[in-house]
Design a protein around this motif. Structure first.
Motif, PDB file in Angstrom:
ATOM      1  N   TYR A   1     -13.687   2.694 -12.467  1.00  0.00           N
ATOM      2  CA  TYR A   1     -13.399   1.499 -11.663  1.00  0.00           C
ATOM      3  C   TYR A   1     -14.001   0.235 -12.251  1.00  0.00           C
ATOM      4  CZ  TYR A   1     -11.688   4.609  -8.000  1.00  0.00           C
ATOM      5  OH  TYR A   1     -10.970   5.542  -7.289  1.00  0.00           O
TER       6      TYR A   1
ATOM      7  N   ARG B   1     -18.681   2.602   4.504  1.00  0.00           N
ATOM      8  CA  ARG B   1     -18.940   3.913   3.910  1.00  0.00           C
ATOM      9  C   ARG B   1     -20.416   4.258   4.108  1.00  0.00           C
ATOM     10  NH1 ARG B   1     -14.549   5.713   0.756  1.00  0.00           N
ATOM     11  NH2 ARG B   1     -12.780   4.445   1.417  1.00  0.00           N
TER      12      ARG B   1
ATOM     13  N   ARG C   1     -15.738   2.307  -6.734  1.00  0.00           N
ATOM     14  CA  ARG C   1     -14.760   3.076  -5.968  1.00  0.00           C
ATOM     15  C   ARG C   1     -14.806   2.684  -4.493  1.00  0.00           C
ATOM     16  NH1 ARG C   1     -14.597   7.798  -2.931  1.00  0.00           N
ATOM     17  NH2 ARG C   1     -12.652   9.021  -3.135  1.00  0.00           N
ATOM     18  N   CYS C   2     -16.006   2.545  -3.970  1.00  0.00           N
ATOM     19  CA  CYS C   2     -16.159   2.170  -2.559  1.00  0.00           C
ATOM     20  C   CYS C   2     -15.603   0.772  -2.310  1.00  0.00           C
ATOM     21  CB  CYS C   2     -17.636   2.242  -2.174  1.00  0.00           C
ATOM     22  SG  CYS C   2     -17.959   1.946  -0.430  1.00  0.00           S
TER      23      CYS C   2
ATOM     24  N   ARG D   1     -11.673   1.035  -2.416  1.00  0.00           N
ATOM     25  CA  ARG D   1     -11.113   1.748  -1.270  1.00  0.00           C
ATOM     26  C   ARG D   1     -11.267   0.938   0.024  1.00  0.00           C
ATOM     27  NH1 ARG D   1     -10.341   7.253  -2.223  1.00  0.00           N
ATOM     28  NH2 ARG D   1      -9.565   7.448  -4.363  1.00  0.00           N
ATOM     29  N   THR D   2     -12.394   0.267   0.193  1.00  0.00           N
ATOM     30  CA  THR D   2     -12.609  -0.516   1.417  1.00  0.00           C
ATOM     31  C   THR D   2     -11.647  -1.694   1.488  1.00  0.00           C
ATOM     32  OG1 THR D   2     -14.959   0.097   1.487  1.00  0.00           O
ATOM     33  CG2 THR D   2     -14.288  -1.835   2.748  1.00  0.00           C
TER      34      THR D   2
ATOM     35  N   GLU E   1      -8.801  -1.992  -0.039  1.00  0.00           N
ATOM     36  CA  GLU E   1      -7.458  -1.445   0.156  1.00  0.00           C
ATOM     37  C   GLU E   1      -7.178  -1.227   1.637  1.00  0.00           C
ATOM     38  OE1 GLU E   1      -7.323   2.101  -2.142  1.00  0.00           O
ATOM     39  OE2 GLU E   1      -6.630   1.110  -3.979  1.00  0.00           O
ATOM     40  N   ARG E   2      -8.146  -0.695   2.342  1.00  0.00           N
ATOM     41  CA  ARG E   2      -7.960  -0.445   3.780  1.00  0.00           C
ATOM     42  C   ARG E   2      -7.864  -1.758   4.564  1.00  0.00           C
ATOM     43  NH1 ARG E   2      -5.329   1.284   7.534  1.00  0.00           N
ATOM     44  NH2 ARG E   2      -6.376   1.791   9.486  1.00  0.00           N
TER      45      ARG E   2
END
Length: 287
Positions: free
Chosen positions: A81, A109, A227-228, A231-232, A234-235
């Motif tokens: 990432y 997370r 990565r966190c 992903r966060t 993206e949400r």
């Protein structure tokens, strides 16, 4: 010029290549093998003493193996990432409303917070139950109170923080505060260390965390969480399409206190301090 044997991430952390991981893991496994041999060849006298010298190599071997495996996982994620950009905020006309929800939310997370909750809170509950009939009942009850206070503290350091999308705002909830950003001010997300920066269309910006601050108790200088972050965000971007915006919006970012979370923090602090003092007093009286 030969390939460097040791590599470093941009933040100064060691890159755990497969070669380095295999070397350190091999050393760890060798030490564990030595410990097994020492344990299997104990004499009756050494068994009676309970010490045959296998504890030290077993400890160093296990630590080397854990560090190598954890380091490889962390480096692999960081490298994957490293150059990933965060998802853009779509234009209002480009948003696809798959689900017409009044609000959506995603928690920060918080894997380490749940782990600490299990270790501290669960450990105290286990101690209270195991010693229920062998210590004063007050001591067991105080341990249960302290377990509840520890669980509350871990909750505040983890899943208490969240991101809530409503028709009017993106609410960025920390443990004790809520930052309400009007949806029409949402600009672009970018990575800043282990935090995310949200640039606003009015020229201002907001920083926020995507994981628990418990990760940084020892400084967190060499930590990565790409990565966190991806992903966060993206949400959050997905929630823009799940919650249709309203035409009535505010013009300013507003920060307010989360009264319920503040009350929980104060209550947990008072209970934990009182429980620790009473446990100490109970222990002294027991002697």
């Amino acid at each position: 010029m030969g390939r460097r044997s040791v590599e470093w991430h941009d933040n100064g952390a060691l890159v755990w290549t497969w070669r380095l991981t295999l070397i350190v893991s091999g050393v760890g496994l060798a030490l564990l093998g030595v410990a097994v041999v020492l344990w299997a060849t104990r004499t009756p006298a050494e068994v009676a003493r309970g010490d045959a010298g296998y504890g030290l190599p077993a400890t160093f071997g296990a630590v080397a193996l854990i560090v190598a495996v954890a380091g490889r996982i962390s480096s692999a994620s960081a490298l994957r990432y490293r150059n990933s950009s965060l998802p853009p905020v779509p234009a209002p006309s480009a948003a696809v409303h798959h689900v017409e929800a009044r609000s959506c939310s995603v928690h920060r997370r918080s894997g380490i917070a749940y782990l600490m909750m299990a270790i501290t809170g669960g450990g105290l509950v286990l101690a209270a139950l195991v010693n229920w009939d062998t210590q004063p009942r007050l001591g067991s009850l105080l341990e249960l109170v302290l377990a509840a206070a520890c669980a509350a503290g871990c909750y505040l350091a983890g899943p208490a923080a969240r991101f809530v999308m409503t028709p009017r705002h993106l609410h960025i909830d920390t443990a004790l505060h809520r930052i309400s950003v009007p949806r029409h001010l949402l600009g672009q997300f970018s990575r800043r260390g282990v935090e995310v920066r949200l640039d606003l269309t009015n020229g201002d910006h907001v920083y926020f965390r995507v994981d628990s601050p418990l990760w940084d108790l020892r400084g967190g200088q060499y930590r990565t969480n790409g990565r966190c972050q991806v992903r966060t965000v993206e949400r959050i971007v997905a929630m823009l399409g799940e919650v249709p915006p309203t035409t009535h919006t505010d013009d300013a970012v507003v920060t307010t206190s989360r009264v319920g979370m503040i009350a929980l923090a104060v209550g947990a602090g008072i209970l934990s301090a009182a429980a620790i003092v009473l446990i100490a007093i109970t222990a002294r009286l027991g002697h």
